[in-house]
Design a protein around this motif. Sequence first.
Motif, PDB file in Angstrom:
ATOM      1  N   VAL A 141      13.741  65.601  20.172  1.00 34.58           N
ATOM      2  CA  VAL A 141      14.553  64.390  20.018  1.00 34.58           C
ATOM      3  C   VAL A 141      13.790  63.235  20.642  1.00 34.58           C
ATOM      4  O   VAL A 141      12.867  63.432  21.424  1.00 34.58           O
ATOM      5  N   ARG A 142      14.219  62.031  20.324  1.00 34.69           N
ATOM      6  CA  ARG A 142      13.600  60.835  20.910  1.00 34.69           C
ATOM      7  C   ARG A 142      14.133  60.632  22.322  1.00 34.69           C
ATOM      8  O   ARG A 142      15.248  61.028  22.648  1.00 34.69           O
ATOM      9  N   MET A 143      13.337  59.971  23.142  1.00 33.84           N
ATOM     10  CA  MET A 143      13.730  59.729  24.524  1.00 33.84           C
ATOM     11  C   MET A 143      15.045  58.971  24.611  1.00 33.84           C
ATOM     12  O   MET A 143      15.860  59.214  25.500  1.00 33.84           O
ATOM     13  N   MET A 144      15.278  58.059  23.713  1.00 37.83           N
ATOM     14  CA  MET A 144      16.520  57.275  23.753  1.00 37.83           C
ATOM     15  C   MET A 144      17.750  58.172  23.631  1.00 37.83           C
ATOM     16  O   MET A 144      18.790  57.867  24.209  1.00 37.83           O
ATOM     17  N   GLN A 145      17.648  59.266  22.897  1.00 40.99           N
ATOM     18  CA  GLN A 145      18.783  60.200  22.791  1.00 40.99           C
ATOM     19  C   GLN A 145      19.029  60.881  24.134  1.00 40.99           C
ATOM     20  O   GLN A 145      20.179  61.023  24.558  1.00 40.99           O
ATOM     21  N   ALA A 146      17.969  61.306  24.792  1.00 45.26           N
ATOM     22  CA  ALA A 146      18.114  61.941  26.101  1.00 45.26           C
ATOM     23  C   ALA A 146      18.655  60.934  27.113  1.00 45.26           C
ATOM     24  O   ALA A 146      19.548  61.261  27.909  1.00 45.26           O
ATOM     25  N   ARG A 147      18.144  59.720  27.083  1.00 49.39           N
ATOM     26  CA  ARG A 147      18.622  58.689  28.008  1.00 49.39           C
ATOM     27  C   ARG A 147      20.088  58.380  27.779  1.00 49.39           C
ATOM     28  O   ARG A 147      20.851  58.202  28.732  1.00 49.39           O
ATOM     29  N   ALA A 148      20.498  58.318  26.523  1.00 56.51           N
ATOM     30  CA  ALA A 148      21.906  58.050  26.225  1.00 56.51           C
ATOM     31  C   ALA A 148      22.794  59.171  26.775  1.00 56.51           C
ATOM     32  O   ALA A 148      23.845  58.913  27.368  1.00 56.51           O
ATOM     33  N   ALA A 149      22.352  60.415  26.608  1.00 54.49           N
ATOM     34  CA  ALA A 149      23.115  61.540  27.143  1.00 54.49           C
ATOM     35  C   ALA A 149      23.194  61.459  28.664  1.00 54.49           C
ATOM     36  O   ALA A 149      24.239  61.753  29.263  1.00 54.49           O
ATOM     37  N   GLY A 150      22.114  61.034  29.298  1.00 52.95           N
ATOM     38  CA  GLY A 150      22.124  60.849  30.748  1.00 52.95           C
ATOM     39  C   GLY A 150      23.108  59.776  31.175  1.00 52.95           C
ATOM     40  O   GLY A 150      23.829  59.937  32.169  1.00 52.95           O
ATOM     41  N   GLY A 151      23.158  58.707  30.427  1.00 55.46           N
ATOM     42  CA  GLY A 151      24.129  57.648  30.714  1.00 55.46           C
ATOM     43  C   GLY A 151      25.559  58.145  30.597  1.00 55.46           C
ATOM     44  O   GLY A 151      26.422  57.803  31.411  1.00 55.46           O
ATOM     45  N   HIS A 152      25.811  58.980  29.599  1.00 54.12           N
ATOM     46  CA  HIS A 152      27.156  59.556  29.440  1.00 54.12           C
ATOM     47  C   HIS A 152      27.496  60.485  30.602  1.00 54.12           C
ATOM     48  O   HIS A 152      28.642  60.522  31.062  1.00 54.12           O
ATOM     49  N   ALA A 153      26.507  61.224  31.083  1.00 49.82           N
ATOM     50  CA  ALA A 153      26.736  62.102  32.247  1.00 49.82           C
ATOM     51  C   ALA A 153      27.127  61.275  33.462  1.00 49.82           C
ATOM     52  O   ALA A 153      28.041  61.643  34.213  1.00 49.82           O
ATOM     53  N   MET A 154      26.438  60.163  33.660  1.00 53.15           N
ATOM     54  CA  MET A 154      26.776  59.308  34.798  1.00 53.15           C
ATOM     55  C   MET A 154      28.140  58.655  34.596  1.00 53.15           C
ATOM     56  O   MET A 154      28.884  58.450  35.554  1.00 53.15           O
ATOM     57  N   GLY A 155      28.482  58.382  33.349  1.00 58.33           N
ATOM     58  CA  GLY A 155      29.824  57.871  33.055  1.00 58.33           C
ATOM     59  C   GLY A 155      30.906  58.878  33.428  1.00 58.33           C
ATOM     60  O   GLY A 155      31.990  58.508  33.875  1.00 58.33           O
ATOM     61  N   ALA A 156      30.597  60.151  33.284  1.00 58.53           N
ATOM     62  CA  ALA A 156      31.555  61.201  33.651  1.00 58.53           C
ATOM     63  C   ALA A 156      31.825  61.193  35.151  1.00 58.53           C
ATOM     64  O   ALA A 156      32.868  61.672  35.605  1.00 58.53           O
ATOM     65  N   ALA A 157      30.909  60.649  35.923  1.00 55.72           N
ATOM     66  CA  ALA A 157      31.043  60.616  37.381  1.00 55.72           C
ATOM     67  C   ALA A 157      31.872  59.442  37.879  1.00 55.72           C
ATOM     68  O   ALA A 157      32.334  59.447  39.019  1.00 55.72           O
ATOM     69  N   ARG A 158      32.071  58.452  37.049  1.00 51.55           N
ATOM     70  CA  ARG A 158      32.611  57.176  37.501  1.00 51.55           C
ATOM     71  C   ARG A 158      33.873  57.269  38.343  1.00 51.55           C
ATOM     72  O   ARG A 158      33.994  56.621  39.367  1.00 51.55           O
ATOM     73  N   ASP A 159      34.838  58.035  37.917  1.00 49.96           N
ATOM     74  CA  ASP A 159      36.102  58.072  38.653  1.00 49.96           C
ATOM     75  C   ASP A 159      36.204  59.246  39.626  1.00 49.96           C
ATOM     76  O   ASP A 159      37.270  59.521  40.164  1.00 49.96           O
ATOM     77  N   LEU A 160      35.092  59.905  39.866  1.00 43.72           N
ATOM     78  CA  LEU A 160      35.066  61.034  40.800  1.00 43.72           C
ATOM     79  C   LEU A 160      34.510  60.610  42.148  1.00 43.72           C
ATOM     80  O   LEU A 160      33.891  59.562  42.268  1.00 43.72           O
ATOM     81  N   ARG A 161      34.674  61.473  43.116  1.00 43.15           N
ATOM     82  CA  ARG A 161      34.092  61.269  44.438  1.00 43.15           C
ATOM     83  C   ARG A 161      33.452  62.582  44.879  1.00 43.15           C
ATOM     84  O   ARG A 161      33.730  63.637  44.345  1.00 43.15           O
ATOM     85  N   GLY A 162      32.604  62.493  45.874  1.00 40.21           N
ATOM     86  CA  GLY A 162      32.076  63.685  46.516  1.00 40.21           C
ATOM     87  C   GLY A 162      31.126  64.490  45.653  1.00 40.21           C
ATOM     88  O   GLY A 162      30.355  63.952  44.859  1.00 40.21           O
ATOM     89  N   ALA A 163      31.186  65.804  45.838  1.00 34.80           N
ATOM     90  CA  ALA A 163      30.231  66.728  45.224  1.00 34.80           C
ATOM     91  C   ALA A 163      30.211  66.627  43.702  1.00 34.80           C
ATOM     92  O   ALA A 163      29.141  66.627  43.094  1.00 34.80           O
ATOM     93  N   ALA A 164      31.377  66.543  43.079  1.00 33.51           N
ATOM     94  CA  ALA A 164      31.431  66.487  41.613  1.00 33.51           C
ATOM     95  C   ALA A 164      30.724  65.235  41.100  1.00 33.51           C
ATOM     96  O   ALA A 164      29.965  65.291  40.122  1.00 33.51           O
ATOM     97  N   ARG A 165      30.942  64.127  41.760  1.00 36.19           N
ATOM     98  CA  ARG A 165      30.297  62.867  41.361  1.00 36.19           C
ATOM     99  C   ARG A 165      28.778  62.969  41.497  1.00 36.19           C
ATOM    100  O   ARG A 165      28.029  62.619  40.580  1.00 36.19           O
ATOM    101  N   HIS A 166      28.304  63.452  42.643  1.00 38.07           N
ATOM    102  CA  HIS A 166      26.867  63.570  42.858  1.00 38.07           C
ATOM    103  C   HIS A 166      26.222  64.544  41.874  1.00 38.07           C
ATOM    104  O   HIS A 166      25.104  64.318  41.408  1.00 38.07           O
ATOM    105  N   ALA A 167      26.919  65.623  41.544  1.00 38.19           N
ATOM    106  CA  ALA A 167      26.385  66.605  40.587  1.00 38.19           C
ATOM    107  C   ALA A 167      26.231  65.979  39.196  1.00 38.19           C
ATOM    108  O   ALA A 167      25.227  66.200  38.514  1.00 38.19           O
ATOM    109  N   ALA A 168      27.213  65.187  38.785  1.00 31.98           N
ATOM    110  CA  ALA A 168      27.117  64.510  37.484  1.00 31.98           C
ATOM    111  C   ALA A 168      25.977  63.492  37.493  1.00 31.98           C
ATOM    112  O   ALA A 168      25.231  63.368  36.511  1.00 31.98           O
TER     113      ALA A 168
END
Length: 151
Positions: free
Chosen positions: A48-75
């Motif tokens: 895949v192109r790097m932009m696809q991987a980067r977009a997926a990474g951005g979505h992972a960090m979005g999953a962390a937004r409303d979390l705190r602690g270990a779950a947030r850092h893991a995302a």
Amino acid sequence: MFAGFASYQQEGMPRAEHVLGLFESARPEDPRPRQAIEQARVWVRGEVRMMQARAAGGHAMGAARDLRGAARHAAYAAGQAAVVAHVAAHELGAAAYAIKAARAAAPKDESEAAGRLECQWQRDQLPRAIRELVLDDQRLRNDICWSVFDC
């Protein structure tokens, strides 16, 4: 580009995956961090192109937004693994977030020890070809990575 770059590119993935369960236990229905790690691996294989991987990474960090602690850092670890896989100089982000996740998951009086154990586990996983390079990088940039590489 140095000889071990392909190995270096992949270093964030096992580190992030090592703590992924901390996110998945909080949000078992949310696949975004795991998908980010997989997209980074697919990019390293050239599928895949790097932009696809980067977009997926951005979505992972979005999953962390409303979390705190270990779950947030893991995302965030998963997101970093995907977002910066193409830049060796940024590879420490996934590792640092994984150590922060391990610290946050431990009881308060065991936090520092848990972080050191995670840091040491990560170092034990380093391929010989890039081990000294990564350790030098950790020493040089430890201060801007929350001093998590003191292990």
